[in-house]
Motif scaffolding. Structure first.
Motif, PDB file in Angstrom:
ATOM      1  N   GLN A 224      18.559  39.881  39.439  1.00 36.09           N
ATOM      2  CA  GLN A 224      17.972  38.828  38.608  1.00 36.09           C
ATOM      3  C   GLN A 224      17.137  39.350  37.442  1.00 36.09           C
TER       4      GLN A 224
ATOM      5  N   ARG B  96      34.929  35.832  34.272  1.00 32.58           N
ATOM      6  CA  ARG B  96      33.609  35.305  34.625  1.00 32.58           C
ATOM      7  C   ARG B  96      32.561  36.385  34.440  1.00 32.58           C
ATOM      8  N   VAL B  97      31.326  35.910  34.297  1.00 33.96           N
ATOM      9  CA  VAL B  97      30.199  36.844  34.217  1.00 33.96           C
ATOM     10  C   VAL B  97      29.287  36.585  35.417  1.00 33.96           C
ATOM     11  N   HIS B  98      28.385  37.508  35.656  1.00 33.68           N
ATOM     12  CA  HIS B  98      27.483  37.358  36.793  1.00 33.68           C
ATOM     13  C   HIS B  98      26.676  36.064  36.666  1.00 33.68           C
ATOM     14  N   PRO B  99      26.478  35.360  37.783  1.00 30.60           N
ATOM     15  CA  PRO B  99      25.791  34.066  37.700  1.00 30.60           C
ATOM     16  C   PRO B  99      24.366  34.130  37.155  1.00 30.60           C
ATOM     17  N   PHE B 100      23.727  35.283  37.198  1.00 27.40           N
ATOM     18  CA  PHE B 100      22.364  35.363  36.665  1.00 27.40           C
ATOM     19  C   PHE B 100      22.332  35.941  35.250  1.00 27.40           C
TER      20      PHE B 100
END
Lengths: 86, 403
Positions: free
Chosen positions: B68, B127-131
């Motif tokens: 994060q 896709r990219v990392h959700p954070f």
């Protein structure tokens, strides 16, 4: 559910579980394993990468009508999406 | 109006991973510029930077945090951990709400952007990392500080390129003067030694290929650095009431806009920022002994800044010690003013002017005393630190010895 897909999913779920259960099976309740909504977002990302699928919201998946509550819900969704992908 | 003092320092920089290391390097005139190791620079023209050495994120953050928190915000947290511990503060009860966080960054989570967009554009990813978004947003550093330390007062991020943390420190001081907070955690961070960003600097043709030698003839330009610095500001009253150790007084703050060119600095804008600062601090030109220059080492900045200092200080300019510590820790961009504020406070405390490293021969257009190569013990009562940003947004901070 002792197949490889389930095993891979359980491994991903376990890696994000704050309260790691002794073992994980289809009946494991995600919230009890310490998987919150933020962790679930990461889990979905990991699953998409692992299986090369796109996971929509659960209610958009054929045969799913609830949010992901148990590990079994996640397995069911992934398997459905893998079947659709063919 | 409350007086404002500095009671805690923290820094993460190429020149030192904490204040003690940084002080040793600064007061020894050590240049911490070297080859960039964070990505493959083999087809880059500019291959040098000022990287934080031997940085292992896992030594400071757990796996969930690392998912994060971008590198720039990691540096922000590390510098803040040191500063808060140095100040001996814990933010409990009412103090949590009476403490502000004002934090500067030029870009924010640049490595997060680079890595994730590379997956899309270069690797054909879907896709990219959700954070990705919460990691790259420029206010992530500020937010992570509030979360880790439980600070609940006014909190925001300033983003004005190379003046970002100058604006942060100045605005934090204004909050304390005004009585809107008793303590402020302030400073800035930057970590953008990435493939994409360095291509940008390369294209602008202001980055040096060998080293950073501000004010020297034949200088090659700026060297991008990374890192963070945090200062703990307190009202004098609050610091004295708890018997806090006081490093220095933050005397004043000046701002200006060039209203000129997006990259070309203006002497007029610099002059106005310095004069505004001296006026705000209640200092005469004869009260200042040391200037921590913006001193990027570019052909554009150095003569303009020299002329601005001459304009403001007139005949007194020759008696000033003026140095660019960017020659040692690189240009930390949005974190630069904070790193240089720490350098200036350390200079005041040590009564030593840090040198301009890598000084070779004088540039006829730069004719001040730049403290070339060798640190200089001298009496420093008051000092100012200049930051002149791309976009023409300038800040100058004034520091005095502890009351």
């Amino acid at each position: 559910m002792s197949d490889q897909v389930s095993a891979d999913i359980f491994e991903i779920l376990l890696s994000h579980a704050e309260n790691k259960p002794e073992s994980m099976d289809a009946g494991t309740v995600l919230s009890e394993a310490g998987i919150d909504s933020l962790a679930l977002v990461e889990i979905i990302f990991d699953l998409e990468e692992k299986f090369d699928i796109t996971i929509p919201n659960p209610d958009e998946i054929e045969g799913m009508d609830t949010a992901f509550e148990t590990a079994g819900d996640v397995v069911k969704a992934v398997k459905t999406l893998l079947d659709e992908k063919g | 109006m409350n007086r404002v003092v500095i009671t805690g320092l923290g820094v993460v920089s190429a020149l030192g991973r904490n204040v003690a290391e940084f002080r040793d390097g600064l007061l020894a005139g050590r240049c911490a510029i070297g080859p960039i190791t964070q990505f493959d620079t083999s087809d880059h023209q500019v291959r040098i930077g000022a990287e934080v050495p031997d940085y292992v994120p896992e030594e400071h953050f757990d796996k969930n945090q690392l998912a994060q928190i971008d590198r720039f915000a990691q540096f922000a947290l590390l510098a803040t951990r040191e500063a808060v511990s140095d100040a001996g503060l814990s933010f409990e009860g009412e103090l949590a709400e009476r403490t502000a966080v004002v934090h500067g960054t030029g870009i924010g989570g640049q490595s997060t952007q680079d890595e994730n967009y590379h997956k899309l554009y270069a690797e054909g990813g879907k896709r990219v990392h959700p954070f990705t978004i919460p990691k790259l947003m420029p206010n992530a550093g500020c937010s992570q500080i509030t979360m880790e330390f439980g600070i609940k007062g006014p909190a925001f991020t300033t983003a004005t390129a190379c003046s970002s943390s100058g604006h942060a420190i100045g605005l934090a001081m204004m909050l304390l003067r005004q009585g809107m907070a008793d303590v402020a955690v302030t400073g800035g961070a930057e970590a953008c030694l990435t493939h994409g960003t360095m291509r940008g600097w390369e294209a602008l043709r202001v980055a040096s290929k060998d080293t950073c030698s501000p004010f020297s003839n034949k200088r090659g330009g700026m060297v991008v650095g990374e890192g963070a610095a945090t200062l703990i500001l307190e009202t004098l009253e609050h610091a004295q009431a708890r018997g806090a150790k006081i490093y220095a007084e933050l005397l004043g703050f000046g701002m200006s806009a060039d209203a000129g060119n997006i990259v070309q600095p203006s002497m007029d804008g610099a002059v106005r920022a310095i004069r505004n600062c001296l006026k705000d601090a209640g200092l005469a030109t004869s009260d200042v002994q040391y200037i921590n220059a913006h001193g990027t080492g570019t052909p554009q900045n150095d003569p303009t800044e020299t002329a601005a200092i001459r304009t403001v200080f007139a005949e007194l300019a020759d008696g000033l010690a003026v140095s660019s510590t960017k020659s040692m820790h690189g240009h930390v961009l949005g974190g630069a003013a904070a790193v240089e504020a720490v350098a200036t406070v350390l200079a005041l405390n040590a009564q030593i002017a840090p040198p301009t490293a890598n000084f070779t021969e004088p540039d006829p257009k730069c004719d001040l005393d730049y403290v070339p190569n060798t640190p200089r013990p001298m009496a420093i009562k008051n000092a100012i630190s200049n930051s002149f940003a791309f976009g023409g947004l300038n800040t100058v901070l004034a520091f005095g010895r502890a009351p």
